[in-house]
Design a protein around this motif. Sequence first.
Motif, PDB file in Angstrom:
ATOM      1  N   GLY A 154       0.815  -1.224   0.000  1.00  0.00           N
ATOM      2  CA  GLY A 154       0.000   0.000   0.000  1.00  0.00           C
ATOM      3  C   GLY A 154       0.843   1.265   0.000  1.00  0.00           C
ATOM      4  N   ARG A 163       0.835   3.958  -3.013  1.00  0.00           N
ATOM      5  CA  ARG A 163       0.584   5.379  -2.756  1.00  0.00           C
ATOM      6  C   ARG A 163       1.691   6.251  -3.350  1.00  0.00           C
ATOM      7  N   GLY A 219     -19.155   1.691  -6.083  1.00  0.00           N
ATOM      8  CA  GLY A 219     -18.008   2.426  -6.634  1.00  0.00           C
ATOM      9  C   GLY A 219     -16.676   1.897  -6.146  1.00  0.00           C
ATOM     10  N   ILE A 227     -14.151  -1.433  -5.320  1.00  0.00           N
ATOM     11  CA  ILE A 227     -13.955  -2.861  -5.604  1.00  0.00           C
ATOM     12  C   ILE A 227     -12.941  -3.509  -4.656  1.00  0.00           C
ATOM     13  N   HIS A 228     -12.515  -2.789  -3.626  1.00  0.00           N
ATOM     14  CA  HIS A 228     -11.575  -3.383  -2.668  1.00  0.00           C
ATOM     15  C   HIS A 228     -12.328  -4.393  -1.797  1.00  0.00           C
ATOM     16  N   ASP A 229     -11.784  -5.600  -1.704  1.00  0.00           N
ATOM     17  CA  ASP A 229     -12.529  -6.578  -0.898  1.00  0.00           C
ATOM     18  C   ASP A 229     -11.685  -7.400   0.064  1.00  0.00           C
ATOM     19  N   GLY A 275      -9.989  -6.545   2.845  1.00  0.00           N
ATOM     20  CA  GLY A 275     -10.301  -6.264   4.252  1.00  0.00           C
ATOM     21  C   GLY A 275     -11.676  -6.784   4.628  1.00  0.00           C
ATOM     22  N   SER A 325     -17.997  -1.755   4.049  1.00  0.00           N
ATOM     23  CA  SER A 325     -16.566  -1.490   3.901  1.00  0.00           C
ATOM     24  C   SER A 325     -16.349  -0.488   2.774  1.00  0.00           C
ATOM     25  N   THR A 332     -11.616   7.399  -0.270  1.00  0.00           N
ATOM     26  CA  THR A 332     -12.236   8.603   0.308  1.00  0.00           C
ATOM     27  C   THR A 332     -13.443   9.025  -0.537  1.00  0.00           C
ATOM     28  N   ALA A 335     -10.347  -6.200  11.673  1.00  0.00           N
ATOM     29  CA  ALA A 335     -11.274  -7.329  11.757  1.00  0.00           C
ATOM     30  C   ALA A 335     -11.471  -7.792  13.207  1.00  0.00           C
TER      31      ALA A 335
HETATM   32 CO1  B1M Z   1      -6.575   0.493  -4.195  1.00  0.00          CO
HETATM   33  N1  B1M Z   1      -6.360   2.159  -3.197  1.00  0.00           N
HETATM   34  N2  B1M Z   1      -7.244   1.499  -5.717  1.00  0.00           N
HETATM   35  N3  B1M Z   1      -6.512  -1.204  -5.110  1.00  0.00           N
HETATM   36  N4  B1M Z   1      -5.599  -0.185  -2.763  1.00  0.00           N
HETATM   37  C1  B1M Z   1      -5.967   2.067  -1.807  1.00  0.00           C
HETATM   38  C2  B1M Z   1      -7.178   1.966  -0.886  1.00  0.00           C
HETATM   39  C3  B1M Z   1      -5.130   3.412  -1.602  1.00  0.00           C
HETATM   40  C4  B1M Z   1      -5.111   3.899  -0.116  1.00  0.00           C
HETATM   41  C5  B1M Z   1      -3.706   3.177  -2.132  1.00  0.00           C
HETATM   42  C6  B1M Z   1      -2.829   4.375  -1.934  1.00  0.00           C
HETATM   43  O1  B1M Z   1      -2.916   5.306  -2.671  1.00  0.00           O
HETATM   44  N5  B1M Z   1      -2.000   4.303  -0.935  1.00  0.00           N
HETATM   45  C7  B1M Z   1      -5.857   4.361  -2.572  1.00  0.00           C
HETATM   46  C8  B1M Z   1      -7.030   5.150  -1.981  1.00  0.00           C
HETATM   47  C9  B1M Z   1      -6.704   6.608  -1.782  1.00  0.00           C
HETATM   48  C10 B1M Z   1      -7.866   7.366  -1.252  1.00  0.00           C
HETATM   49  O2  B1M Z   1      -8.997   7.114  -1.470  1.00  0.00           O
HETATM   50  N6  B1M Z   1      -7.522   8.375  -0.502  1.00  0.00           N
HETATM   51  C11 B1M Z   1      -6.308   3.393  -3.648  1.00  0.00           C
HETATM   52  C12 B1M Z   1      -6.649   3.772  -4.972  1.00  0.00           C
HETATM   53  C13 B1M Z   1      -6.434   5.230  -5.308  1.00  0.00           C
HETATM   54  C14 B1M Z   1      -7.147   2.858  -5.913  1.00  0.00           C
HETATM   55  C15 B1M Z   1      -7.591   3.153  -7.352  1.00  0.00           C
HETATM   56  C16 B1M Z   1      -8.423   4.438  -7.538  1.00  0.00           C
HETATM   57  C17 B1M Z   1      -6.315   3.147  -8.210  1.00  0.00           C
HETATM   58  C18 B1M Z   1      -6.522   3.472  -9.661  1.00  0.00           C
HETATM   59  O3  B1M Z   1      -7.275   2.838 -10.343  1.00  0.00           O
HETATM   60  N7  B1M Z   1      -5.830   4.485 -10.063  1.00  0.00           N
HETATM   61  C19 B1M Z   1      -8.418   1.902  -7.696  1.00  0.00           C
HETATM   62  C20 B1M Z   1      -9.896   2.057  -7.283  1.00  0.00           C
HETATM   63  C21 B1M Z   1     -10.760   0.936  -7.732  1.00  0.00           C
HETATM   64  C22 B1M Z   1     -12.148   1.020  -7.121  1.00  0.00           C
HETATM   65  O4  B1M Z   1     -12.365   0.543  -6.031  1.00  0.00           O
HETATM   66  N8  B1M Z   1     -13.079   1.633  -7.829  1.00  0.00           N
HETATM   67  C23 B1M Z   1      -7.752   0.891  -6.808  1.00  0.00           C
HETATM   68  C24 B1M Z   1      -7.638  -0.464  -7.130  1.00  0.00           C
HETATM   69  C25 B1M Z   1      -7.007  -1.400  -6.349  1.00  0.00           C
HETATM   70  C26 B1M Z   1      -6.750  -2.841  -6.793  1.00  0.00           C
HETATM   71  C27 B1M Z   1      -7.873  -3.433  -7.642  1.00  0.00           C
HETATM   72  C28 B1M Z   1      -5.467  -2.873  -7.592  1.00  0.00           C
HETATM   73  C29 B1M Z   1      -6.498  -3.552  -5.421  1.00  0.00           C
HETATM   74  C30 B1M Z   1      -7.766  -4.148  -4.788  1.00  0.00           C
HETATM   75  C31 B1M Z   1      -7.837  -5.651  -4.921  1.00  0.00           C
HETATM   76  C32 B1M Z   1      -8.909  -6.231  -4.042  1.00  0.00           C
HETATM   77  O5  B1M Z   1      -9.261  -5.717  -2.985  1.00  0.00           O
HETATM   78  N9  B1M Z   1      -9.420  -7.336  -4.490  1.00  0.00           N
HETATM   79  C33 B1M Z   1      -6.074  -2.377  -4.549  1.00  0.00           C
HETATM   80  C34 B1M Z   1      -5.387  -2.516  -3.306  1.00  0.00           C
HETATM   81  C35 B1M Z   1      -4.964  -3.922  -2.936  1.00  0.00           C
HETATM   82  C36 B1M Z   1      -5.131  -1.406  -2.460  1.00  0.00           C
HETATM   83  C37 B1M Z   1      -4.255  -1.364  -1.189  1.00  0.00           C
HETATM   84  C38 B1M Z   1      -2.809  -1.401  -1.644  1.00  0.00           C
HETATM   85  C39 B1M Z   1      -4.456  -2.446  -0.159  1.00  0.00           C
HETATM   86  C40 B1M Z   1      -5.880  -2.584   0.379  1.00  0.00           C
HETATM   87  C41 B1M Z   1      -5.927  -3.851   1.204  1.00  0.00           C
HETATM   88  O6  B1M Z   1      -6.364  -4.885   0.715  1.00  0.00           O
HETATM   89  N10 B1M Z   1      -5.400  -3.787   2.425  1.00  0.00           N
HETATM   90  C42 B1M Z   1      -4.695   0.039  -0.575  1.00  0.00           C
HETATM   91  C43 B1M Z   1      -3.636   0.692   0.267  1.00  0.00           C
HETATM   92  C44 B1M Z   1      -3.965   0.702   1.737  1.00  0.00           C
HETATM   93  O7  B1M Z   1      -5.081   0.461   2.170  1.00  0.00           O
HETATM   94  N11 B1M Z   1      -3.006   1.057   2.520  1.00  0.00           N
HETATM   95  C45 B1M Z   1      -5.304   0.714  -1.714  1.00  0.00           C
HETATM   96  C46 B1M Z   1      -5.281  -4.953   3.322  1.00  0.00           C
HETATM   97  C47 B1M Z   1      -6.575  -5.115   4.124  1.00  0.00           C
HETATM   98  C48 B1M Z   1      -6.442  -6.298   5.084  1.00  0.00           C
HETATM   99  O8  B1M Z   1      -6.757  -3.928   4.879  1.00  0.00           O
HETATM  100  O9  B1M Z   1      -8.708  -3.179   3.449  1.00  0.00           O
HETATM  101  O10 B1M Z   1      -7.780  -1.675   5.288  1.00  0.00           O
HETATM  102  P1  B1M Z   1      -8.083  -3.027   4.771  1.00  0.00           P
HETATM  103  O11 B1M Z   1      -9.072  -3.746   5.803  1.00  0.00           O
HETATM  104  C49 B1M Z   1      -8.879  -3.759   7.213  1.00  0.00           C
HETATM  105  C50 B1M Z   1      -9.537  -2.570   7.940  1.00  0.00           C
HETATM  106  O12 B1M Z   1      -9.635  -1.408   7.159  1.00  0.00           O
HETATM  107  C51 B1M Z   1     -10.839  -3.103   8.427  1.00  0.00           C
HETATM  108  O13 B1M Z   1     -10.528  -4.459   8.717  1.00  0.00           O
HETATM  109  C52 B1M Z   1      -9.659  -4.967   7.693  1.00  0.00           C
HETATM  110  C53 B1M Z   1      -8.845  -6.090   8.244  1.00  0.00           C
HETATM  111  O14 B1M Z   1      -8.166  -5.787   9.420  1.00  0.00           O
HETATM  112  N12 B1M Z   1     -12.003  -3.113   7.561  1.00  0.00           N
HETATM  113  C54 B1M Z   1     -13.260  -3.273   8.088  1.00  0.00           C
HETATM  114  C55 B1M Z   1     -12.144  -3.050   6.219  1.00  0.00           C
HETATM  115  N13 B1M Z   1     -13.412  -3.145   5.858  1.00  0.00           N
HETATM  116  C56 B1M Z   1     -14.137  -3.300   6.975  1.00  0.00           C
HETATM  117  C57 B1M Z   1     -15.505  -3.461   7.155  1.00  0.00           C
HETATM  118  C58 B1M Z   1     -15.982  -3.582   8.450  1.00  0.00           C
HETATM  119  C59 B1M Z   1     -15.115  -3.543   9.555  1.00  0.00           C
HETATM  120  C60 B1M Z   1     -13.733  -3.396   9.390  1.00  0.00           C
HETATM  121  O15 B1M Z   1     -17.312  -3.738   8.579  1.00  0.00           O
HETATM  122  C61 B1M Z   1     -17.852  -3.943   9.774  1.00  0.00           C
END
Ligand code: B1M
Length: 234
Positions: A64, A68, A113, A115-117, A119, A161, A165, A213
């Motif tokens: 991540g 970024r 909107g 597609i992150h899944d 987490g 989830s 932003t 989680a």
């Molecule tokens: Co995306 N992405 N991404 N991405 N991606 C982020 C989120 C981003 C922070 C990366 C960055 O710039 N550092 C950034 C968002 C910036 C912002 O909004 N401010 C970003 C961006 C910009 C994008 C695109 C726009 C990129 C582009 O196309 N130019 C695009 C958007 C697509 C869309 O959704 N429309 C995009 C695409 C993608 C991929 C497809 C390549 C891929 C997703 C694959 C997939 O999920 N199947 C991807 C990924 C992998 C990430 C990062 C690198 C990792 C996310 C992740 O899986 N983390 C991410 C960077 C980051 O988050 N630091 C990033 C691991 C996961 C275990 O953590 O999801 O936080 P997380 O979940 C945690 C908690 O948050 C919480 O518990 C989980 C487990 O402990 N939690 C919940 C989450 N959901 C919950 C729901 C609950 C409770 C807790 O319900 C009760």
Amino acid sequence: MADDEQDIILSELDDEELTLQMHDDLYDGLKDEIMEAVHILLGRGWTPYDILTKALVEGMRIVGIDFRDGILFVPEVLLAANAMKSGMGILKPLLIETGAPRLGRMVIGTVKGDIHDIGKNLVSMMMEGAGFEVTDLGINNAVESYIEAIEREEPDILGMSALLTTTMPYMKVVIDTLVEKGMRDDYIVLVGGAPLNEEFGKAIGADAYCRDAAVAVETAKELMARKHNQQGTV
Ligand code: B1M
């Protein structure tokens, strides 16, 4: 790095080296290596939760940062995500087979909107492991999809989830719709995702924001106990 890696025998690395190697392999999207390493750590007595958090989630955190900073791009991050999912796939049945008593039902999905899944999938797995029945709606859910699912499943908890932003405000659209339909108080609403915080959760009218989680599981249990106490069922 690729040449050196061909010589690395994962099973010969100690736990710390192997964990670091997994961070590298996740970064490089090496699915087979991740799966092998998960099996090795399980064989060494690691808990599925420790493998998830210390090896996989930490590896994805590093991905991540470089995403970024423009060092990694979408195709590479997709490979990393696939490698992460393959590791999670091995751990899922182990996290779920706890034999814990049924604690309640949850419907969860990533908002419209978005597609992150990864987490969300982790939350689903941990909730199931803790004894909740989970219906996972997947990604990109419009308000209609949530409403239709909660009417069908009659869950105790609705989880949402969002990782962007730009998509997190959609959670308020869902909650406002529940209010308009007079359904809000029928469900515990939990929200999560990297860009959220507690203040945001409160501002949109969720019952709680869950940082990760593990917190989601604890919060769900606590709010379910409170709900049962209010209903006089416990
Ligand atoms: Co995306 N992405 N991404 N991405 N991606 C982020 C989120 C981003 C922070 C990366 C960055 O710039 N550092 C950034 C968002 C910036 C912002 O909004 N401010 C970003 C961006 C910009 C994008 C695109 C726009 C990129 C582009 O196309 N130019 C695009 C958007 C697509 C869309 O959704 N429309 C995009 C695409 C993608 C991929 C497809 C390549 C891929 C997703 C694959 C997939 O999920 N199947 C991807 C990924 C992998 C990430 C990062 C690198 C990792 C996310 C992740 O899986 N983390 C991410 C960077 C980051 O988050 N630091 C990033 C691991 C996961 C275990 O953590 O999801 O936080 P997380 O979940 C945690 C908690 O948050 C919480 O518990 C989980 C487990 O402990 N939690 C919940 C989450 N959901 C919950 C729901 C609950 C409770 C807790 O319900 C009760």
